[in-house]
Motif scaffolding. Structure first.
Motif, PDB file in Angstrom:
ATOM      1  N   ALA A 279       9.717  40.243  16.454  1.00  0.00           N
ATOM      2  CA  ALA A 279       9.103  39.216  17.092  1.00  0.00           C
ATOM      3  C   ALA A 279       8.179  38.372  16.333  1.00  0.00           C
ATOM      4  CB  ALA A 279       8.277  39.942  18.167  1.00  0.00           C
ATOM      5  N   GLY A 280       8.344  37.097  16.459  1.00  0.00           N
ATOM      6  CA  GLY A 280       7.531  35.963  15.722  1.00  0.00           C
ATOM      7  C   GLY A 280       8.405  35.346  14.567  1.00  0.00           C
ATOM      8  N   ASP A 281       9.604  35.876  14.304  1.00  0.00           N
ATOM      9  CA  ASP A 281      10.547  35.161  13.496  1.00  0.00           C
ATOM     10  C   ASP A 281      10.775  33.789  13.909  1.00  0.00           C
ATOM     11  OD1 ASP A 281      10.284  37.379  11.769  1.00  0.00           O
ATOM     12  OD2 ASP A 281      12.470  38.239  12.419  1.00  0.00           O
ATOM     13  N   VAL A 282      10.685  32.859  13.107  1.00  0.00           N
ATOM     14  CA  VAL A 282      11.257  31.543  13.674  1.00  0.00           C
ATOM     15  C   VAL A 282      12.448  31.132  13.352  1.00  0.00           C
ATOM     16  CG1 VAL A 282      10.990  28.979  13.120  1.00  0.00           C
ATOM     17  CG2 VAL A 282       8.901  30.379  13.190  1.00  0.00           C
ATOM     18  N   ILE A 283      13.564  30.807  14.356  1.00  0.00           N
ATOM     19  CA  ILE A 283      14.848  30.973  14.436  1.00  0.00           C
ATOM     20  C   ILE A 283      15.113  29.272  13.946  1.00  0.00           C
ATOM     21  CG2 ILE A 283      17.248  31.142  15.521  1.00  0.00           C
ATOM     22  CD1 ILE A 283      15.755  32.796  17.360  1.00  0.00           C
ATOM     23  N   LYS A 284      15.472  29.001  12.626  1.00  0.00           N
ATOM     24  CA  LYS A 284      15.920  27.654  12.328  1.00  0.00           C
ATOM     25  C   LYS A 284      17.152  27.358  12.476  1.00  0.00           C
ATOM     26  CE  LYS A 284      14.369  26.270   8.148  1.00  0.00           C
ATOM     27  NZ  LYS A 284      13.603  25.256   8.538  1.00  0.00           N
ATOM     28  N   ALA A 285      18.382  28.203  12.379  1.00  0.00           N
ATOM     29  CA  ALA A 285      19.632  27.923  12.649  1.00  0.00           C
ATOM     30  C   ALA A 285      20.404  29.106  13.179  1.00  0.00           C
ATOM     31  CB  ALA A 285      20.341  27.289  11.460  1.00  0.00           C
ATOM     32  N   VAL A 286      21.452  28.926  13.826  1.00  0.00           N
ATOM     33  CA  VAL A 286      22.457  29.946  14.095  1.00  0.00           C
ATOM     34  C   VAL A 286      23.695  29.558  13.312  1.00  0.00           C
ATOM     35  CG1 VAL A 286      23.501  31.455  15.977  1.00  0.00           C
ATOM     36  CG2 VAL A 286      21.303  30.831  15.940  1.00  0.00           C
ATOM     37  N   ASP A 287      24.530  30.370  12.694  1.00  0.00           N
ATOM     38  CA  ASP A 287      25.630  29.960  12.128  1.00  0.00           C
ATOM     39  C   ASP A 287      25.594  28.556  11.442  1.00  0.00           C
ATOM     40  OD1 ASP A 287      27.023  32.321  12.887  1.00  0.00           O
ATOM     41  OD2 ASP A 287      27.537  31.396  14.896  1.00  0.00           O
ATOM     42  N   GLY A 288      24.472  28.082  10.780  1.00  0.00           N
ATOM     43  CA  GLY A 288      24.325  27.099  10.061  1.00  0.00           C
ATOM     44  C   GLY A 288      24.085  25.859  10.950  1.00  0.00           C
ATOM     45  N   LYS A 289      23.940  26.007  12.373  1.00  0.00           N
ATOM     46  CA  LYS A 289      23.729  24.896  13.153  1.00  0.00           C
ATOM     47  C   LYS A 289      22.290  25.038  13.728  1.00  0.00           C
ATOM     48  CE  LYS A 289      28.236  25.058  15.238  1.00  0.00           C
ATOM     49  NZ  LYS A 289      28.906  26.342  14.670  1.00  0.00           N
ATOM     50  N   ALA A 290      21.572  23.756  13.356  1.00  0.00           N
ATOM     51  CA  ALA A 290      20.006  23.986  13.792  1.00  0.00           C
ATOM     52  C   ALA A 290      19.782  24.010  15.097  1.00  0.00           C
ATOM     53  CB  ALA A 290      19.545  22.409  13.314  1.00  0.00           C
ATOM     54  N   VAL A 291      18.698  24.811  15.195  1.00  0.00           N
ATOM     55  CA  VAL A 291      18.156  25.048  16.556  1.00  0.00           C
ATOM     56  C   VAL A 291      17.144  24.190  16.916  1.00  0.00           C
ATOM     57  CG1 VAL A 291      16.901  26.891  18.064  1.00  0.00           C
ATOM     58  CG2 VAL A 291      18.679  27.725  16.647  1.00  0.00           C
ATOM     59  N   THR A 292      17.419  23.260  17.872  1.00  0.00           N
ATOM     60  CA  THR A 292      16.378  22.382  18.288  1.00  0.00           C
ATOM     61  C   THR A 292      15.549  22.513  19.550  1.00  0.00           C
ATOM     62  OG1 THR A 292      18.039  20.974  19.366  1.00  0.00           O
ATOM     63  CG2 THR A 292      17.475  20.604  16.837  1.00  0.00           C
ATOM     64  N   GLN A 293      16.083  23.655  20.316  1.00  0.00           N
ATOM     65  CA  GLN A 293      15.798  23.909  21.691  1.00  0.00           C
ATOM     66  C   GLN A 293      15.841  25.435  21.774  1.00  0.00           C
ATOM     67  OE1 GLN A 293      16.576  21.408  24.469  1.00  0.00           O
ATOM     68  NE2 GLN A 293      18.789  21.690  24.363  1.00  0.00           N
ATOM     69  N   THR A 294      15.154  26.029  22.696  1.00  0.00           N
ATOM     70  CA  THR A 294      15.311  27.514  22.985  1.00  0.00           C
ATOM     71  C   THR A 294      16.680  28.148  23.312  1.00  0.00           C
ATOM     72  OG1 THR A 294      12.922  27.756  23.505  1.00  0.00           O
ATOM     73  CG2 THR A 294      14.370  29.529  23.908  1.00  0.00           C
ATOM     74  N   GLY A 295      17.165  26.736  24.177  1.00  0.00           N
ATOM     75  CA  GLY A 295      18.504  27.204  24.629  1.00  0.00           C
ATOM     76  C   GLY A 295      19.422  27.113  23.835  1.00  0.00           C
ATOM     77  N   ASP A 296      19.366  26.699  22.632  1.00  0.00           N
ATOM     78  CA  ASP A 296      20.430  26.608  21.558  1.00  0.00           C
ATOM     79  C   ASP A 296      21.004  28.114  20.913  1.00  0.00           C
ATOM     80  OD1 ASP A 296      20.536  23.777  21.587  1.00  0.00           O
ATOM     81  OD2 ASP A 296      19.355  23.678  19.827  1.00  0.00           O
TER      82      ASP A 296
END
Length: 365
Positions: free
Chosen positions: A158-175
């Motif tokens: 909890a509190g980790d910032v999610i920058k990317a998933v599989d190298g794809k940038a996370v720009t909004q929570t739903g990503d």
């Protein structure tokens, strides 16, 4: 024994039995009554309710009071006499117990839920207030919670910032869910995260965490046929200065609107919003400034008027209910957004109240 005496004795015993039954037999109801009101522009227990540091604030006057409702606890079992008394008392409301406390919810769970909702309402109030003032607020996606015994347990926190998933940038929570569910259960997915400790340190300085982050590889599990990793992603806001709400022993989300207005008032250089008037109100608020309905509206209007409020900012969905029995001397003002509320306060300050949007009972225009 004379018949008259026997009849009197029997009646007395029956009355005693009914009285005992009324006291001893629990009924599935809970009670609500007016709770304390607190001026968000003032102090509570010797400390300012709203403490803003790192930004210039301006003098305020009057009242922007949040209102509360006192309720019987989740474990309290009302008896028949108390229920009847509550139904007859105009300053109390008796409602089905399950209306306030869902079936099976413990007292601890109820307290936890109220505390979480109160914390979230503060965050949304800050965001809505700053957006109303055109002050930028940065947003990032973080791990809100990790489900025990799921793939992320022990690897993400909890509190980790999610920058990317599989190298794809996370720009909004739903990503996050979108990228994870592209996989099949059993496949690997790579999260790029900034650890919670580093993210918290940067947030304390009003900054986004820097650096490339670290990669965490997870093997997805199945949930209803979809790939999951067992986290809840949520939005986290980075404020350009510090805003603290100092108010204990209050729970739930219904103070959001009044917190937001208090922040707007303290940060507005053009003069105080109320013009010295006593305004109270209620309503949830989201990050976009939309005002939502609350429970116990009639108890809140009673409590506000008892403290001296002249105007009551009322969520539009609560208007019909509030207008059924408005306390004498209190004017209900209908609001749907924080912008509506600010415009209404500007009219109140200018004594231009003829055109204020008002509440009407159901069935009336």
């Amino acid at each position: 024994m004379p018949r008259r005496t026997a009849t009197l004795l029997a009646s007395t015993l029956m009355l005693i039995a009914l009285l005992c039954g009324g006291v001893l037999i629990p009924v599935p109801y809970a009670a609500m009554s007016p709770g304390p009101t607190v001026n968000t522009l003032g102090d509570h227990d010797g400390k300012p309710v709203l403490q803003i540091t790192g930004r210039t604030t301006y003098p305020t006057s009057g009242h922007l009071n949040m209102t509360t409702v006192q309720v019987t606890g989740p474990d309290y079992r009302m008896n028949l006499f108390e229920a009847v008394y509550g139904w007859l008392d105009p300053n109390r409301a008796v409602v089905p117990h399950k209306t306030l406390y869902p079936e099976g919810q413990t007292a601890q769970q109820a307290d936890q839920q109220n505390a979480e909702e109160f914390t979230q309402s503060q965050e949304s109030a800050k965001v809505a207030a700053l957006k109303q003032l055109n002050i930028p607020v940065a947003t990032q996606t973080v791990v809100g919670a990790v489900v025990k015994d799921k793939p992320a347990d022990g690897l993400l926190h909890a509190g980790d910032v999610i920058k990317a998933v599989d190298g794809k940038a996370v720009t909004q929570t739903g990503d996050v869910a979108k990228f994870v569910t592209r996989h099949k259960p059993g496949e690997k997915v790579v999260f790029t995260v900034i650890p919670a400790k580093d993210a918290a340190a940067a947030k304390q300085q009003g900054k986004r965490p820097e650096g490339p982050g670290k990669d965490v590889t997870l093997t997805t599990a199945a949930d209803s046929g979809r790939a999951v990793v067992g986290i809840q992603a949520q939005a986290d806001h980075i404020f350009p200065f510090h805003i603290d709400v100092k108010l204990a022993d209050v729970g739930g989300p219904s103070a959001g609107l009044m917190f937001a207005l208090g922040i707007v008032d303290k940060l507005s250089p053009g003069g105080n919003l109320t013009g010295g008037k006593f305004v109270a109100g209620t309503g949830t608020i989201d990050d976009q400034g939309n005002v939502g309905p609350i429970g116990g509206i009639s108890m809140k209007t009673i409590g506000a008027r008892e403290k001296g409020a002249e105007f009551f900012l009322t969520p539009k969905e609560n208007c019909a209910s509030a207008a059924k029995d408005t306390p004498s001397g209190l004017r209900l003002v209908k609001v749907g957004t924080i912008g509506d509320a600010v415009k209404a306060l500007e009219k109140i300050r200018a004594n231009d109240t003829a055109g204020l949007p008002s509440c009407s009972p159901a069935g009336r225009a």
